[in-house]
Design a protein around this motif. Structure first.
Motif, short mmCIF file in Angstrom:
data_model
loop_
_atom_site.label_atom_id
_atom_site.label_comp_id
_atom_site.label_asym_id
_atom_site.label_seq_id
_atom_site.Cartn_x
_atom_site.Cartn_y
_atom_site.Cartn_z
N ARG A 82 0.96 -1.03 -0.09
CA ARG A 82 -0.01 0.03 0.00
C ARG A 82 0.86 1.42 -0.05
N ILE A 83 0.87 2.13 -1.00
CA ILE A 83 1.37 3.30 -1.10
C ILE A 83 0.65 4.55 -0.88
N ASN A 84 1.05 5.25 -0.08
CA ASN A 84 0.10 6.70 0.37
C ASN A 84 -1.02 6.35 1.08
N ASP A 85 -2.16 6.86 0.68
CA ASP A 85 -3.46 6.30 1.21
C ASP A 85 -4.35 5.52 0.05
N GLY A 86 -3.47 4.79 -1.03
CA GLY A 86 -4.16 3.99 -1.89
C GLY A 86 -4.69 2.67 -1.30
N PHE A 91 0.42 -8.24 -5.45
CA PHE A 91 1.24 -8.29 -6.62
C PHE A 91 1.61 -9.65 -6.91
N HIS A 92 1.67 -10.08 -7.78
CA HIS A 92 2.23 -11.36 -8.12
C HIS A 92 3.55 -11.58 -9.06
N VAL A 93 4.01 -12.69 -9.11
CA VAL A 93 5.48 -12.92 -9.80
C VAL A 93 5.21 -12.24 -11.23
N GLY A 94 6.00 -11.26 -11.39
CA GLY A 94 6.21 -10.64 -12.83
C GLY A 94 5.65 -9.35 -12.75
N GLU A 95 4.46 -8.97 -11.65
CA GLU A 95 3.97 -7.53 -11.70
C GLU A 95 4.80 -6.78 -10.71
N SER A 96 4.50 -5.53 -11.10
CA SER A 96 5.41 -4.31 -10.61
C SER A 96 4.68 -3.22 -10.37
N PHE A 97 5.18 -2.31 -9.21
CA PHE A 97 4.60 -1.26 -8.77
C PHE A 97 5.55 -0.13 -8.71
N VAL A 98 5.35 1.26 -8.43
CA VAL A 98 6.27 2.39 -8.51
C VAL A 98 6.02 3.07 -7.33
N GLU A 99 7.12 3.66 -6.69
CA GLU A 99 6.98 4.62 -5.67
C GLU A 99 7.71 5.66 -6.12
N MET A 100 7.37 7.02 -5.96
CA MET A 100 7.70 8.34 -6.44
C MET A 100 8.33 8.71 -5.22
N PRO A 101 9.19 9.97 -5.49
CA PRO A 101 10.01 10.55 -4.42
C PRO A 101 8.85 11.04 -3.34
N GLY A 102 9.13 10.81 -2.12
CA GLY A 102 8.37 11.47 -1.04
C GLY A 102 6.79 10.47 -0.45
N ASP A 103 6.93 9.27 -1.48
CA ASP A 103 5.86 8.59 -1.15
C ASP A 103 6.02 7.67 0.31
N HIS A 104 4.94 7.51 0.83
CA HIS A 104 4.94 6.59 2.14
C HIS A 104 4.50 5.38 1.96
N HIS A 105 5.27 4.37 2.26
CA HIS A 105 4.92 2.80 1.92
C HIS A 105 4.42 2.22 3.24
#
Length: 138
Positions: A82-86, A91-105
């Motif tokens: 979960r990133i920020n308030d999202g 996520f399963h094998v092969g799937e990706s997500f991104v974190e931008m500068p300043g994001d909260h994980h």
């Protein structure tokens, strides 16, 4: 002849890679696997971090270096994030997500209570940044 056999046996055994111990249930291990300055972007580096979770393992909620842009790809098992308030997503094998500068994980965890999981996080970060991850609580 005996010395040659002993030497050959020793060399063969020592050439076998040592397997890392599995991550304990509930645990996590973070290992930097590469760190390369970007020649076409002075002051920036590309860093690869392997995050391994044991069954039911997790990392504390955290932020990253202010300069960090991150893309994370699951390479084994499945990972909850979960990133920020999202929303929290799996996520399963092969799937990706991104974190931008300043994001909260807020959530970073193994989605399984039985199997291990791994993700590869690739950071584009200021070369001078030495601390990549800051937990919310010390």
């Amino acid at each position: 002849m005996f010395r040659t056999i002993l030497l050959g046996t020793f060399l063969a055994i020592s050439a076998v890679p040592v397997m890392a111990a599995d991550v304990a249930r509930g645990g996590a291990r973070v290992t930097t696997i590469f760190d390369h300055p970007l020649p076409s972007v002075p002051g920036k580096s590309l860093r690869g971090v392997l995050v391994e979770y044991g069954p039911a393992g997790s990392s504390p909620s955290h932020t990253h270096a202010a300069s960090a842009f991150i893309t994370a790809t699951v390479i084994e098992g499945s990972v909850r994030s979960r990133i920020n308030d999202g929303p929290e997503k799996v996520f399963h094998v092969g799937e990706s997500f991104v974190e931008m500068p300043g994001d909260h994980h807020g959530v970073s965890a193994n989605a399984s209570n039985v199997e291990s999981s791994k993700l590869l996080a690739v950071f584009v970060v200021d070369t001078d940044d030495t601390k990549l991850t800051m937990p919310d609580r010390p």
